[in-house]
Write an enzyme that holds these catalytic residues in place. Structure first.
Site, mmCIF file in Angstrom:
data_model
loop_
_atom_site.group_PDB
_atom_site.id
_atom_site.type_symbol
_atom_site.label_atom_id
_atom_site.label_comp_id
_atom_site.label_asym_id
_atom_site.label_seq_id
_atom_site.Cartn_x
_atom_site.Cartn_y
_atom_site.Cartn_z
ATOM 1 N N CYS A 1 49.931 48.047 53.386
ATOM 2 C CA CYS A 1 50.340 48.427 52.024
ATOM 3 C C CYS A 1 50.668 49.905 51.870
ATOM 4 C CB CYS A 1 49.256 48.048 51.020
ATOM 5 S SG CYS A 1 48.899 46.295 50.992
ATOM 6 N N HIS B 1 49.126 52.308 44.421
ATOM 7 C CA HIS B 1 49.294 50.978 45.005
ATOM 8 C C HIS B 1 48.654 49.972 44.046
ATOM 9 C CE1 HIS B 1 49.750 47.711 47.621
ATOM 10 N NE2 HIS B 1 48.467 47.568 47.869
ATOM 11 N N ASN C 1 50.815 42.222 44.146
ATOM 12 C CA ASN C 1 50.736 43.206 45.224
ATOM 13 C C ASN C 1 51.908 42.972 46.179
ATOM 14 O OD1 ASN C 1 50.157 44.744 47.463
ATOM 15 N ND2 ASN C 1 48.083 43.951 47.766
HETATM 16 N N1 ACO Z 1 41.067 31.093 41.571
HETATM 17 C C1 ACO Z 1 39.850 30.691 41.165
HETATM 18 N N2 ACO Z 1 38.709 31.050 41.786
HETATM 19 C C2 ACO Z 1 38.816 31.833 42.870
HETATM 20 C C3 ACO Z 1 40.063 32.284 43.366
HETATM 21 C C4 ACO Z 1 41.215 31.883 42.662
HETATM 22 N N3 ACO Z 1 42.445 32.249 43.035
HETATM 23 N N4 ACO Z 1 39.857 33.063 44.455
HETATM 24 C C5 ACO Z 1 38.517 33.103 44.639
HETATM 25 N N5 ACO Z 1 37.892 32.366 43.700
HETATM 26 C C6 ACO Z 1 36.462 32.147 43.509
HETATM 27 C C7 ACO Z 1 35.681 32.359 44.779
HETATM 28 O O1 ACO Z 1 35.697 31.184 45.569
HETATM 29 C C8 ACO Z 1 34.295 32.685 44.219
HETATM 30 O O2 ACO Z 1 33.695 31.468 43.864
HETATM 31 P P1 ACO Z 1 32.108 31.251 44.101
HETATM 32 O O3 ACO Z 1 31.430 32.281 43.225
HETATM 33 O O4 ACO Z 1 31.890 29.845 43.666
HETATM 34 O O5 ACO Z 1 31.886 31.478 45.560
HETATM 35 C C9 ACO Z 1 34.610 33.427 42.933
HETATM 36 O O6 ACO Z 1 35.950 33.099 42.579
HETATM 37 C C10 ACO Z 1 34.450 34.937 43.042
HETATM 38 O O7 ACO Z 1 35.136 35.368 44.194
HETATM 39 P P2 ACO Z 1 35.142 36.886 44.628
HETATM 40 O O8 ACO Z 1 35.943 37.022 45.895
HETATM 41 O O9 ACO Z 1 33.773 37.451 44.598
HETATM 42 O O10 ACO Z 1 35.966 37.500 43.398
HETATM 43 P P3 ACO Z 1 36.286 39.006 43.071
HETATM 44 O O11 ACO Z 1 35.913 39.310 41.685
HETATM 45 O O12 ACO Z 1 35.842 39.956 44.150
HETATM 46 O O13 ACO Z 1 37.888 39.011 43.096
HETATM 47 C C11 ACO Z 1 39.689 39.609 44.529
HETATM 48 C C12 ACO Z 1 38.562 38.643 44.282
HETATM 49 C C13 ACO Z 1 40.671 39.507 43.387
HETATM 50 C C14 ACO Z 1 40.390 39.203 45.826
HETATM 51 C C15 ACO Z 1 39.157 41.050 44.623
HETATM 52 O O14 ACO Z 1 38.031 41.099 45.465
HETATM 53 C C16 ACO Z 1 40.185 42.011 45.151
HETATM 54 O O15 ACO Z 1 41.168 42.298 44.503
HETATM 55 N N6 ACO Z 1 39.956 42.580 46.344
HETATM 56 C C17 ACO Z 1 40.889 43.516 46.934
HETATM 57 C C18 ACO Z 1 42.005 42.799 47.600
HETATM 58 C C19 ACO Z 1 43.110 43.739 47.961
HETATM 59 O O16 ACO Z 1 43.277 44.688 47.298
HETATM 60 N N7 ACO Z 1 43.891 43.544 49.014
HETATM 61 C C20 ACO Z 1 44.977 44.454 49.289
HETATM 62 C C21 ACO Z 1 45.157 44.806 50.654
HETATM 63 S S1 ACO Z 1 46.358 43.777 51.293
HETATM 64 C C22 ACO Z 1 47.265 44.537 52.515
HETATM 65 O O17 ACO Z 1 47.064 45.639 52.894
HETATM 66 C C23 ACO Z 1 48.398 43.713 53.179
#
Ligand code: ACO
Length: 378
Positions: free
Chosen positions: A111, A249, A279
């Site tokens: 990214c 970003h 993203n």
């Molecule tokens: N829809 C519904 N529920 C979901 C989804 C979805 N799309 N995805 C995950 N869940 C569920 C999970 O299974 C979990 O359920 P559980 O509690 O029963 O186990 C729950 O939601 C919470 O999941 P978390 O992963 O803890 O959710 P979080 O609040 O951390 O949000 C997210 C997840 C959005 C991915 C966040 O952690 C994030 O943005 N992280 C950074 C990702 C990023 O920035 N990546 C960029 C780099 S990419 C690159 O360089 C190519």
């Protein structure tokens, strides 16, 4: 002393829009979860290869700068979704543009690829190696997305944008940056089946299994972007209250809010696109920058802060001062080929092709693409 002014900018967004409701038709997810956890409502899915988006963005950028392709000495192509690994993709762009005087290199830091590419071109101009550079940030992540993994499939989109840099004696352009990498955390974001290590192995080609520890990436992203921004402002002797616009970003609205809070910069000074594009990895910062200019959010002599992070985990924060001009010199008469499918149809075709690959080496048969051949293929 020589600096590298930004004299051209342009973007290319594929037209097909994939909504949260579209995602919920094949994933166990919903609009409420995606909106509250990420800030995302929509993202774009490309019907063409990345090089086509890069070409349109580059043509618009050259027109904005009032330059011909033959004026460019260097193309830096920032991406982690290159159409081919060998030859590099910058060479395809050089060929397609007719930029025969340009050196052509790819930069992949995920990214952060566009900002690392800007640093590379800036340093080469400031040290006198080249005079004019085209810097591109482009991604076609939809093609290697694991569309059945709701933890990642909702987060990404496609797009492209570019800038032109030109040597000048005026103090402008990229004036300070901090680059880094938390390599000990590189295992928390990786894509299986993508790279030479998998070629001719028993891993099915195109088996894009994502390892993605969202919460850990979230914490590292906030830490990396915050630390890098503080170091950059310190290096250039600028206070956060002097910043006119933050173009970060855009991986998650909550990450951006946390970084802005730690930097002491109000969200009113942050340009957001995450709600409509998700993203786009390397394309995110340049697309947001172009739109900030189009919407009049960045004025003459504007002071810009651009923090970013990506797989690796690479991180950076760039400080730039804009020049006098904030409107294009000219407009290019160039468009993507028309898109005959909905975004959902494009995604369903990728999912179907992945299933087919299990049975047939023919794989992506080209049924849903305008031109599946790598650029330059006969
Ligand atoms: N829809 C519904 N529920 C979901 C989804 C979805 N799309 N995805 C995950 N869940 C569920 C999970 O299974 C979990 O359920 P559980 O509690 O029963 O186990 C729950 O939601 C919470 O999941 P978390 O992963 O803890 O959710 P979080 O609040 O951390 O949000 C997210 C997840 C959005 C991915 C966040 O952690 C994030 O943005 N992280 C950074 C990702 C990023 O920035 N990546 C960029 C780099 S990419 C690159 O360089 C190519």
């Amino acid at each position: 002393m020589t600096y590298a002014a930004v004299t051209g900018w342009g973007k290319c967004m594929p037209p097909a829009i994939l909504s949260n409701a579209d995602l919920a038709t094949f994933l166990d997810t919903d609009d409420e979860w995606i909106t509250t956890r990420t800030g995302m409502k929509e993202r774009r899915i490309s019907h063409v290869n990345a090089i086509e988006m890069a070409y349109v963005a580059a043509m618009r950028t050259l027109a904005c700068a009032g330059l011909a392709a033959s004026d460019i000495d260097l193309i830096v192509y920032g991406s982690c979704s290159n159409d081919e690994m060998v030859p590099n993709t910058a060479s395809a762009l050089q060929y397609k543009l007719g930029a025969g005087n340009a050196a052509a290199m790819d930069v992949n830091t995920a990214c952060t690829s566009f900002l690392y590419s800007w640093s590379t071109a800036n340093a080469m101009i400031r040290s006198g190696v080249v005079r004019r550079a085209l810097v591109v940030g482009v991604e076609l992540i939809s093609r290697y997305m694991d569309w059945d993994n709701r933890g990642v499939a909702v987060l990404f989109g496609d797009g492209a944008a570019a800038i032109v840099l030109e040597a000048t004696e005026e103090r402008t352009g990229l004036l300070a940056e901090t680059l880094g990498c938390y390599a000990d955390a590189r295992g928390i974001l990786r894509i299986g089946g993508y790279g030479a290590a998998y070629a001719n192995s028993n891993v099915t080609f195109g088996d894009m299994s994502w390892i993605f520890d969202g919460p850990q990436i979230f914490k590292k992203a906030v830490q990396g972007m915050t630390d890098a921004s503080a170091k950059t402002l310190d290096k250039v002797g600028v206070s956060s209250s002097d910043i006119d616009l933050v173009v970060p970003h855009q991986a998650n609205a909550r990450i951006i809010e946390a970084v802005a809070k730690y930097a002491g910069i109000p969200m009113a000074k942050v340009h957001l696109t995450v709600q409509k594009y998700g993203n786009m990895s390397a394309a995110t910062v340049p697309v947001a920058l172009v739109e900030a200019l189009e919407e009049g959010r960045l004025g003459p002599r504007g002071k810009l802060l651009m923090p970013a992070f990506g797989a690796g985990l690479t991180l950076c924060s760039h400080y730039a001062e804009w020049g006098e001009r904030t409107s294009p010199k000219d407009v290019a008469d160039v468009e993507l080929p028309p898109c005959e499918s909905t975004a959902l149809e494009l995604v369903q075709a990728i999912r179907a092709a992945k299933d087919i690959r299990g049975r047939s080496a023919a794989g992506l048969a080209g049924a849903y693409l305008v031109d599946q051949r790598p650029y330059g293929a006969q």
